[in-house]
Design a protein around this motif. Structure first.
Motif, PDB file in Angstrom:
ATOM      1  N   LEU A 214       0.826  -1.202   0.000  1.00  0.00           N
ATOM      2  CA  LEU A 214       0.000   0.000   0.000  1.00  0.00           C
ATOM      3  C   LEU A 214       0.865   1.259   0.000  1.00  0.00           C
ATOM      4  O   LEU A 214       0.523   2.259   0.622  1.00  0.00           O
ATOM      5  CB  LEU A 214      -0.925  -0.006   1.225  1.00  0.00           C
ATOM      6  CG  LEU A 214      -1.838  -1.232   1.316  1.00  0.00           C
ATOM      7  CD1 LEU A 214      -2.564  -1.266   2.639  1.00  0.00           C
ATOM      8  CD2 LEU A 214      -2.827  -1.237   0.163  1.00  0.00           C
ATOM      9  N   ALA A 215       2.038   1.194  -0.667  1.00  0.00           N
ATOM     10  CA  ALA A 215       2.962   2.323  -0.656  1.00  0.00           C
ATOM     11  C   ALA A 215       2.344   3.522  -1.375  1.00  0.00           C
ATOM     12  O   ALA A 215       1.347   3.403  -2.075  1.00  0.00           O
ATOM     13  CB  ALA A 215       4.258   1.919  -1.341  1.00  0.00           C
ATOM     14  N   ALA A 216       2.976   4.671  -1.180  1.00  0.00           N
ATOM     15  CA  ALA A 216       2.449   5.892  -1.786  1.00  0.00           C
ATOM     16  C   ALA A 216       2.928   6.041  -3.229  1.00  0.00           C
ATOM     17  O   ALA A 216       2.605   7.017  -3.899  1.00  0.00           O
ATOM     18  CB  ALA A 216       2.870   7.099  -0.958  1.00  0.00           C
ATOM     19  N   THR A 217       3.724   5.088  -3.732  1.00  0.00           N
ATOM     20  CA  THR A 217       4.250   5.179  -5.096  1.00  0.00           C
ATOM     21  C   THR A 217       3.713   4.013  -5.928  1.00  0.00           C
ATOM     22  O   THR A 217       3.317   2.991  -5.382  1.00  0.00           O
ATOM     23  CB  THR A 217       5.781   5.073  -5.079  1.00  0.00           C
ATOM     24  OG1 THR A 217       6.137   3.883  -4.356  1.00  0.00           O
ATOM     25  CG2 THR A 217       6.399   6.271  -4.406  1.00  0.00           C
ATOM     26  N   THR A 291      -0.827   4.117  -7.499  1.00  0.00           N
ATOM     27  CA  THR A 291      -0.006   3.953  -6.300  1.00  0.00           C
ATOM     28  C   THR A 291      -0.618   2.844  -5.461  1.00  0.00           C
ATOM     29  O   THR A 291      -1.788   2.503  -5.597  1.00  0.00           O
ATOM     30  CB  THR A 291      -0.005   5.234  -5.465  1.00  0.00           C
ATOM     31  OG1 THR A 291      -1.335   5.444  -4.975  1.00  0.00           O
ATOM     32  CG2 THR A 291       0.431   6.427  -6.283  1.00  0.00           C
ATOM     33  N   GLY A 292       0.204   2.270  -4.577  1.00  0.00           N
ATOM     34  CA  GLY A 292      -0.299   1.220  -3.709  1.00  0.00           C
ATOM     35  C   GLY A 292      -1.490   1.684  -2.899  1.00  0.00           C
ATOM     36  O   GLY A 292      -2.460   0.955  -2.700  1.00  0.00           O
TER      37      GLY A 292
END
Lengths: 585, 138
Positions: A214-217, A291-292
């Protein structure tokens, strides 16, 4: 596309499944002697084994491979697919299972004829069984081709031909009794092949320090990755990316270091592109690099009108399950209505257990095999993850063999079940008029029921598996679902009403899907409504059946109240008259 | 005294001495020969109006149960997209490392629908048992 390092284990897994299938079929077909055996296994299958067979038949490649692939690509919104596939059985259990079994008919066309006394409605139902069956089986055969191509690099037609040949051998040999045994076995194989790898993968992910999906990228390559492109593909590159390439990029032959420019880049088949660690993953044209965070959030903005699409999908999957002819035919193999209900309940448990796993595969796929987002072959995520996460050692190879066996079981089970149903209808309504001996008629029908979708599959375009299968659900929801609901619960349904609804619902659903396939440039509401027509086609069919029936009450046949008694009276109430009309032997 | 003995008795007790034979009641009205009792099953079999009423009542009960079961599963699920559409903030809720959404739809939904299914089967079988008891006059 990353072909596996150790293809032997894939071959071993697939061959073991095919072999076990054929052996089981041969063993149990020694018991299949009469025509009754051929069609419904003489109705002597215990509830839990019948439930295993239903689940085995139901969990197609769309569930085994497609759901995880869709979740990997589409994120939270794709979770509705497995939920819908499972919830459909609650509706089937509560509204259809026991009365349908008590109707005493073998197939959906039989039910139509028994309930409505109309050979025309029967004919319409037969056509629909064949349409739904083939809509469902074509993606199975195509998916088998894609999966084998991805794993082994074989030509695209090999998988489909392999599945079709095995199905034919099983069917021509033993009919439904052997199919029941085989499919029960295939459920348990698929369950193990899905859950066990998921546990291994989760453990490895834990050891890896639990990287977040769930990353921001948007996804990046975790390590230097060589991607082999199996078929021509256009990808969207977010920022200029230095790579090593060997092949043809944007029409220019390349061999060595180059930079993928920003924007759309065409990569030709058989090219190899090596990305450095940390490079963002280019996405196949048409799918957005999310993004994730956005991926894990429902109703993210990749598509237009996501709320409508979610509801339309619910209509198709919740209501379509009860109209799937290959599932319904299984309920006739229960000894009575009570057992039919218990069978449906067990199926909810078995199918639900299976669906715990695909979201794990989908999430880990974004972390460990993100190149599938680039090639668009996310349907292969379940197959490729074990080697990517567990490595090419013995463990990775064994788990790969296991998932290959499970995938083979998925392709075979559904293709067999659908073919037996389509062949049953064809042999009763078409071939049976030419070939008098029922067993010969069934065999000829089975040959036709396999070869036609095989040919269609080689010609037609491919969709992601789970989405392609949802089309069959859409047609089932718009036709058989209203027919069953009204036929079972509303005595005033007439043959004219049923026929009008079947024709209208079927044409609306098939027409809308065809138009949306032929006109890919549509967007906005027209696209959303045509691509997912269940939400309006099903109510339209239901309304038509009610209105036309009300206008044609004079056609109501006098035996309808007897039929309602038969559908709803428990076997424990000992009615003295014979209420079972046709079908039960 | 068994009926068998009662029948033989007069022969055995006929006396030469002329004394009056002992009088006996040799049979009682047979209790096991009853007039066949009419049950609702016959009404259903013969499609009388009363039979039809019983069956329609059963159908209505089962339909109501079926629809309640469907509502129990579908209403909560179908309200989710609307909720997420109207209150976007809910989409961000997390339970530990997992988004609430995944926890609900990825995992918890399956045991939940199984429980609803189990409840349905129990109720449906109970309805049928009551119907059987009623029509067979037990």
């Amino acid at each position: 596309m990353s072909t596996l390092g150790a293809p032997e284990m894939v071959v071993v897994g697939i061959l073991l499944t095919v072999l076990a299938t054929l052996l089981l079929a041969a063993w149990s077909s020694r018991v299949a002697r009469t025509t009754g055996d051929f069609y419904v296994a003489a109705r002597s299958v215990p509830a839990w084994w019948n439930a295993s067979a239903i689940s085995g038949e139901y969990l197609s490649a769309a569930s085994f491979l497609g759901v995880a692939g869709l979740i990997m690509a589409g994120g939270a919104d794709a979770v509705w697919f497995p939920v819908g596939y499972a919830v459909g059985y609650v509706l089937l259990l509560a509204l259809v299972s026991a009365p349908l079994r008590r109707s005493g008919a073998y197939t959906l066309p039989d039910f139509c004829e028994a309930r409505l006394r109309s050979s025309k409605v029967r004919a319409a139902a037969s056509v629909l069984v064949v349409v739904i069956g083939w809509l469902y089986v074509v993606p199975q055969l195509q998916g088998a081709g894609l999966a084998l191509e991805t794993m082994l690099g074989t030509p695209i037609w090999v998988g489909g031909v392999l599945v079709a040949a095995t199905v034919l051998v099983v069917l021509v040999g033993g009919g439904m009794r052997s199919v029941t045994t085989v499919q029960g076995f295939q459920y348990w194989l698929k369950l193990v092949a899905m859950l066990l790898p998921a546990l291994f993968l989760l453990a490895a992910w834990q050891l890896d320090g639990r990287p977040s999906a769930l990353a921001a990228t948007p996804p990046t390559f975790p390590e230097p990755t060589r991607v082999t492109v199996a078929a021509d593909v256009t990808v969207q590159v977010g920022a200029p990316t230095p790579v090593l390439a060997d092949g043809t990029i944007d029409g220019v032959p390349v061999d060595g270091p180059t930079v993928l420019p920003r924007g759309d880049v065409a990569i030709a088949a058989d090219s190899e592109v090596t990305f450095p660690a940390g490079a963002p993953v280019p996405h196949v044209a048409g799918s957005e690099a999310t993004t994730g965070q956005a991926w894990g959030r429902p109703l993210h903005d990749g598509t237009e009108h996501p709320v409508y699409r979610t509801y339309a999908l619910m209509f198709a999957l919740f209501l379509g399950t009860m109209g799937l002819p290959h599932v319904l035919v299984r309920f006739y193999t229960n000894p009575d209505g009570r057992q039919a209900r218990r069978t449906a309940l067990i199926v909810i448990g078995l199918v639900g257990l299976f669906y715990l796993a695909p979201s794990v595969h989908g999430m880990l796929g974004r972390l460990y095999v993100p190149e599938l987002l680039m090639t668009g072959r996310t349907d292969a995520v379940v197959l490729l993850l074990p080697q990517a996460v567990l490595g090419g050692g013995l463990l990775g190879q064994l788990v790969t063999a296991l998932v290959s066996a499970g995938a083979a079981a998925a392709f075979l089970a559904t293709a067999t079940g659908l073919t037996v149903t389509v062949a049953g209808v064809l042999s009763q309504d078409v071939v049976g008029r030419i070939v008098p001996d029922p067993i010969h008629a069934f065999r000829w029908a089975a040959v036709a029921a396999v070869l036609v979708p095989l040919a269609l599959g080689l010609l037609a375009a491919t969709l992601p598996l789970a989405q392609a299968v949802a089309l069959a659900f859409t047609v089932a929801a718009s036709t058989f679902c209203p027919l069953l609901l009204l036929g079972i619960w509303w005595p005033r349904l007439t043959d004219a009403g049923a026929a009008a609804g079947l024709v209208l619902g079927g044409s609306l659903a098939v027409g809308a899907i065809t138009v949306s396939t032929l006109l890919p440039e549509l967007s906005g509401w027209p696209d959303a409504l045509l691509a997912q027509p269940a939400a309006w086609a099903m109510p339209a069919a239901l309304l038509t059946m009610v209105l036309v029936s009300r206008a044609t009450q004079h056609r109501l046949h006098p035996g309808v109240s007897r039929i309602m008694v038969r559908l709803h009276t428990p076997e424990s109430a000992h009615l003295r008259q014979s209420w079972t009309a046709r079908g039960s032997r | 005294m068994s009926r068998e003995r009662a029948r033989r008795e007069p022969a055995a007790t006929t006396r030469r001495d002329g004394a009056a034979p002992r009088r006996e009641v040799i049979t009682a009205p047979r209790r096991d020969v009853r007039r066949p009792r009419r049950s609702v099953v016959d009404d259903i079999d013969e499609e009388t109006r009363i039979g039809r009423v019983y069956v329609q009542a059963l159908i209505r009960t089962q339909l109501r149960l079926g629809l309640a079961t469907v509502a129990l599963v579908v209403v909560p699920l179908a309200s989710l997209p609307l909720l997420f559409g109207l209150v976007p903030g809910v989409r961000e809720l997390q339970v530990g490392p997992l988004p609430l959404w995944w926890l609900l739809l990825g995992f918890l939904v399956y045991p939940a629908i199984l429980a609803v299914g189990l409840w349905y089967v129990r109720q449906a079988e109970r309805n049928e048992r009551q119907f059987t008891d009623l029509v067979e006059g037990r």
